[in-house]
Design a protein around this motif. Structure first.
Motif, PDB file in Angstrom:
ATOM      1  N   CYS A   1      12.510 -35.656 -38.574  1.00 12.47           N
ATOM      2  CA  CYS A   1      11.038 -35.157 -37.998  1.00 12.47           C
ATOM      3  C   CYS A   1      11.194 -34.335 -36.828  1.00 12.47           C
ATOM      4  CB  CYS A   1      10.166 -36.482 -37.635  1.00 12.47           C
ATOM      5  SG  CYS A   1       8.651 -35.955 -36.636  1.00 12.47           S
ATOM      6  N   ALA A   2      11.148 -33.125 -36.952  1.00 11.29           N
ATOM      7  CA  ALA A   2      11.134 -31.869 -36.001  1.00 11.29           C
ATOM      8  C   ALA A   2       9.680 -31.695 -35.067  1.00 11.29           C
ATOM      9  CB  ALA A   2      11.567 -30.504 -36.693  1.00 11.29           C
ATOM     10  N   ALA A   3      10.082 -32.196 -33.879  1.00 11.59           N
ATOM     11  CA  ALA A   3       8.724 -31.936 -33.097  1.00 11.59           C
ATOM     12  C   ALA A   3       8.865 -30.643 -32.031  1.00 11.59           C
ATOM     13  CB  ALA A   3       8.734 -33.014 -32.064  1.00 11.59           C
ATOM     14  N   SER A   4       7.762 -30.082 -31.819  1.00 11.23           N
ATOM     15  CA  SER A   4       7.656 -29.116 -31.068  1.00 11.23           C
ATOM     16  C   SER A   4       6.191 -29.143 -30.312  1.00 11.23           C
ATOM     17  CB  SER A   4       7.764 -27.626 -31.712  1.00 11.23           C
ATOM     18  OG  SER A   4       6.439 -27.694 -32.617  1.00 11.23           O
ATOM     19  N   GLY A   5       5.803 -28.322 -29.144  1.00  8.53           N
ATOM     20  CA  GLY A   5       4.707 -28.272 -28.353  1.00  8.53           C
ATOM     21  C   GLY A   5       4.573 -28.918 -27.333  1.00  8.53           C
ATOM     22  N   ARG A   6       5.615 -29.691 -27.025  1.00  9.24           N
ATOM     23  CA  ARG A   6       5.839 -30.434 -25.780  1.00  9.24           C
ATOM     24  C   ARG A   6       7.133 -30.991 -25.287  1.00  9.24           C
ATOM     25  NH1 ARG A   6       2.319 -35.945 -25.528  1.00  9.24           N
ATOM     26  NH2 ARG A   6       3.501 -37.255 -27.090  1.00  9.24           N
ATOM     27  N   THR A   7       7.120 -31.263 -23.915  1.00  6.17           N
ATOM     28  CA  THR A   7       8.563 -31.815 -23.725  1.00  6.17           C
ATOM     29  C   THR A   7       8.967 -33.149 -24.579  1.00  6.17           C
ATOM     30  OG1 THR A   7       8.348 -31.089 -21.584  1.00  6.17           O
ATOM     31  CG2 THR A   7      10.154 -32.767 -21.778  1.00  6.17           C
ATOM     32  N   PHE A   8       9.932 -32.831 -25.642  1.00  3.68           N
ATOM     33  CA  PHE A   8      10.163 -34.167 -26.734  1.00  3.68           C
ATOM     34  C   PHE A   8      10.681 -35.190 -25.916  1.00  3.68           C
ATOM     35  CE2 PHE A   8      11.050 -35.731 -30.720  1.00  3.68           C
ATOM     36  CZ  PHE A   8      12.543 -36.244 -30.809  1.00  3.68           C
ATOM     37  N   SER A   9      11.782 -34.787 -24.906  1.00  2.00           N
ATOM     38  CA  SER A   9      12.608 -36.034 -24.563  1.00  2.00           C
ATOM     39  C   SER A   9      11.709 -36.928 -23.613  1.00  2.00           C
ATOM     40  CB  SER A   9      13.724 -35.579 -23.738  1.00  2.00           C
ATOM     41  OG  SER A   9      13.228 -34.445 -22.613  1.00  2.00           O
ATOM     42  N   SER A  10      10.506 -36.654 -23.457  1.00  2.00           N
ATOM     43  CA  SER A  10       9.631 -37.763 -22.362  1.00  2.00           C
ATOM     44  C   SER A  10       9.103 -38.682 -23.054  1.00  2.00           C
ATOM     45  CB  SER A  10       8.747 -36.632 -21.549  1.00  2.00           C
ATOM     46  OG  SER A  10       9.409 -35.799 -20.581  1.00  2.00           O
ATOM     47  N   TYR A  11       9.009 -38.642 -24.358  1.00  2.00           N
ATOM     48  CA  TYR A  11       8.087 -39.474 -25.181  1.00  2.00           C
ATOM     49  C   TYR A  11       8.675 -40.268 -26.275  1.00  2.00           C
ATOM     50  CZ  TYR A  11       4.655 -36.661 -22.673  1.00  2.00           C
ATOM     51  OH  TYR A  11       4.005 -35.808 -21.442  1.00  2.00           O
ATOM     52  N   ALA A  12       8.055 -41.485 -26.443  1.00  2.00           N
ATOM     53  CA  ALA A  12       8.476 -42.138 -27.421  1.00  2.00           C
ATOM     54  C   ALA A  12       8.080 -41.703 -28.794  1.00  2.00           C
ATOM     55  CB  ALA A  12       7.786 -43.727 -27.532  1.00  2.00           C
ATOM     56  N   MET A  13       8.698 -41.830 -30.085  1.00  2.00           N
ATOM     57  CA  MET A  13       8.406 -41.538 -31.382  1.00  2.00           C
ATOM     58  C   MET A  13       8.320 -42.617 -32.184  1.00  2.00           C
ATOM     59  SD  MET A  13       8.223 -38.086 -31.017  1.00  2.00           S
ATOM     60  CE  MET A  13       8.280 -37.721 -32.846  1.00  2.00           C
ATOM     61  N   GLY A  14       7.582 -42.531 -33.317  1.00  2.00           N
ATOM     62  CA  GLY A  14       7.403 -43.616 -34.141  1.00  2.00           C
ATOM     63  C   GLY A  14       7.456 -43.328 -35.539  1.00  2.00           C
ATOM     64  N   TRP A  15       7.672 -43.965 -36.604  1.00  2.00           N
ATOM     65  CA  TRP A  15       7.494 -43.866 -38.048  1.00  2.00           C
ATOM     66  C   TRP A  15       6.602 -44.962 -38.492  1.00  2.00           C
ATOM     67  CZ3 TRP A  15       9.237 -39.904 -40.608  1.00  2.00           C
ATOM     68  CH2 TRP A  15      10.552 -39.006 -40.167  1.00  2.00           C
ATOM     69  N   PHE A  16       5.638 -44.449 -39.511  1.00  2.00           N
ATOM     70  CA  PHE A  16       4.835 -45.231 -40.128  1.00  2.00           C
ATOM     71  C   PHE A  16       4.904 -44.901 -41.539  1.00  2.00           C
ATOM     72  CE2 PHE A  16       2.404 -47.252 -36.727  1.00  2.00           C
ATOM     73  CZ  PHE A  16       2.795 -46.658 -35.716  1.00  2.00           C
ATOM     74  N   ARG A  17       4.380 -45.761 -42.415  1.00  2.00           N
ATOM     75  CA  ARG A  17       4.243 -45.545 -43.924  1.00  2.00           C
ATOM     76  C   ARG A  17       2.880 -45.910 -44.392  1.00  2.00           C
ATOM     77  NH1 ARG A  17       8.982 -49.316 -46.017  1.00  2.00           N
ATOM     78  NH2 ARG A  17       7.757 -51.474 -45.852  1.00  2.00           N
ATOM     79  N   GLN A  18       2.349 -45.352 -45.599  1.00  2.00           N
ATOM     80  CA  GLN A  18       1.370 -45.871 -46.291  1.00  2.00           C
ATOM     81  C   GLN A  18       1.531 -45.717 -47.772  1.00  2.00           C
ATOM     82  OE1 GLN A  18      -2.229 -43.556 -45.338  1.00  2.00           O
ATOM     83  NE2 GLN A  18      -3.593 -45.294 -45.850  1.00  2.00           N
ATOM     84  N   ALA A  19       1.387 -46.743 -48.593  1.00  2.00           N
ATOM     85  CA  ALA A  19       1.579 -46.719 -50.089  1.00  2.00           C
ATOM     86  C   ALA A  19       0.102 -46.941 -50.572  1.00  2.00           C
ATOM     87  CB  ALA A  19       2.091 -48.285 -50.163  1.00  2.00           C
ATOM     88  N   PRO A  20       0.165 -46.584 -51.620  1.00  2.00           N
ATOM     89  CA  PRO A  20      -1.091 -46.247 -52.406  1.00  2.00           C
ATOM     90  C   PRO A  20      -2.158 -47.505 -52.308  1.00  2.00           C
ATOM     91  CG  PRO A  20       0.587 -45.322 -53.723  1.00  2.00           C
ATOM     92  CD  PRO A  20       1.060 -46.135 -52.476  1.00  2.00           C
ATOM     93  N   GLY A  21      -3.388 -47.352 -51.765  1.00  2.00           N
ATOM     94  CA  GLY A  21      -4.083 -48.638 -51.691  1.00  2.00           C
ATOM     95  C   GLY A  21      -3.896 -49.566 -50.645  1.00  2.00           C
ATOM     96  N   LYS A  22      -3.123 -49.140 -49.700  1.00  2.00           N
ATOM     97  CA  LYS A  22      -2.865 -49.878 -48.687  1.00  2.00           C
ATOM     98  C   LYS A  22      -3.138 -49.334 -47.548  1.00  2.00           C
ATOM     99  CE  LYS A  22       0.816 -52.968 -50.977  1.00  2.00           C
ATOM    100  NZ  LYS A  22       2.056 -53.407 -50.920  1.00  2.00           N
ATOM    101  N   GLU A  23      -3.073 -50.132 -46.287  1.00  2.00           N
ATOM    102  CA  GLU A  23      -3.153 -49.526 -44.766  1.00  2.00           C
ATOM    103  C   GLU A  23      -1.903 -48.884 -44.232  1.00  2.00           C
ATOM    104  OE1 GLU A  23      -6.930 -51.903 -43.331  1.00  2.00           O
ATOM    105  OE2 GLU A  23      -5.246 -52.085 -42.318  1.00  2.00           O
ATOM    106  N   ARG A  24      -1.917 -47.913 -43.506  1.00  2.00           N
ATOM    107  CA  ARG A  24      -0.886 -47.334 -42.866  1.00  2.00           C
ATOM    108  C   ARG A  24       0.011 -48.540 -41.980  1.00  2.00           C
ATOM    109  NH1 ARG A  24      -1.305 -41.573 -40.159  1.00  2.00           N
ATOM    110  NH2 ARG A  24      -2.059 -41.154 -42.268  1.00  2.00           N
ATOM    111  N   GLU A  25       1.090 -48.568 -42.221  1.00  2.00           N
ATOM    112  CA  GLU A  25       1.869 -49.722 -41.398  1.00  2.00           C
ATOM    113  C   GLU A  25       3.023 -49.084 -40.614  1.00  2.00           C
ATOM    114  OE1 GLU A  25       3.485 -52.596 -43.980  1.00  2.00           O
ATOM    115  OE2 GLU A  25       4.896 -51.230 -44.869  1.00  2.00           O
ATOM    116  N   PHE A  26       3.249 -49.983 -39.435  1.00  2.00           N
ATOM    117  CA  PHE A  26       4.306 -49.367 -38.577  1.00  2.00           C
ATOM    118  C   PHE A  26       5.780 -49.808 -39.407  1.00  2.00           C
ATOM    119  CE2 PHE A  26       6.739 -49.196 -34.838  1.00  2.00           C
ATOM    120  CZ  PHE A  26       7.602 -50.282 -34.737  1.00  2.00           C
ATOM    121  N   VAL A  27       6.565 -48.899 -39.064  1.00  2.00           N
ATOM    122  CA  VAL A  27       8.010 -48.898 -39.532  1.00  2.00           C
ATOM    123  C   VAL A  27       8.901 -49.143 -38.496  1.00  2.00           C
ATOM    124  CG1 VAL A  27       9.827 -47.819 -40.829  1.00  2.00           C
ATOM    125  CG2 VAL A  27       7.418 -47.748 -41.685  1.00  2.00           C
ATOM    126  N   ALA A  28       9.141 -48.341 -37.531  1.00  2.00           N
ATOM    127  CA  ALA A  28      10.124 -48.079 -36.403  1.00  2.00           C
ATOM    128  C   ALA A  28       9.585 -47.206 -35.523  1.00  2.00           C
ATOM    129  CB  ALA A  28      11.453 -47.837 -36.945  1.00  2.00           C
TER     130      ALA A  28
END
Length: 124
Positions: free
Chosen positions: A22-49
């Motif tokens: 995941c390539a980020a731009s637009g602000r100071t990347f190193s200041s903020y946490a990042m997360g990964w989520f996923r969404q399967a068909p028919g399911k809610e989006r869920e936290f991964v890491a």
């Protein structure tokens, strides 16, 4: 504005590996946490890491612990998700996200910026 662009998804057999980026731009990347989520068909989006601004703190969903690893390269303003021992139930669209905080959070509602997602399909 903040932009997040995911890549690395695809079709893989069960037991295989993929690395998402995941390539980020637009602000100071190193200041903020990042997360990964996923969404399967028919399911809610869920936290991964999630990972802290420095990379020293991480958090994982129980379903991926021991199989997935989140990391970041602040010089490249990129966050990664290494996925090993993939299972068919890992099939989903994977999204990276960030918000105005520096340590890992697991609730999707706390994230303000999202990528467009990348499809991961694991065949049995």
């Amino acid at each position: 504005q903040v932009q997040l662009v995911e890549s690395g998804g695809g079709l893989v057999q069960a037991g295989g590996s993929l690395r998402l980026s995941c390539a980020a731009s637009g602000r100071t990347f190193s200041s903020y946490a990042m997360g990964w989520f996923r969404q399967a068909p028919g399911k809610e989006r869920e936290f991964v890491a999630a990972i802290s601004w420095s990379g020293r703190l991480t958090s994982y969903a129980e379903s991926v612990k021991g199989r997935f690893t989140i990391s970041r390269d602040n010089a490249k303003t990129t966050v990664y998700l290494q996925m090993n021992s993939l299972k068919p139930e890992d099939t989903a669209v994977y999204y990276c996200a960030t918000g105005d905080f520096s340590i890992p959070r697991t609730a999707s509602k706390e994230y303000d910026y999202w990528g467009q997602g990348t499809q991961v399909t694991v065949s049995s």
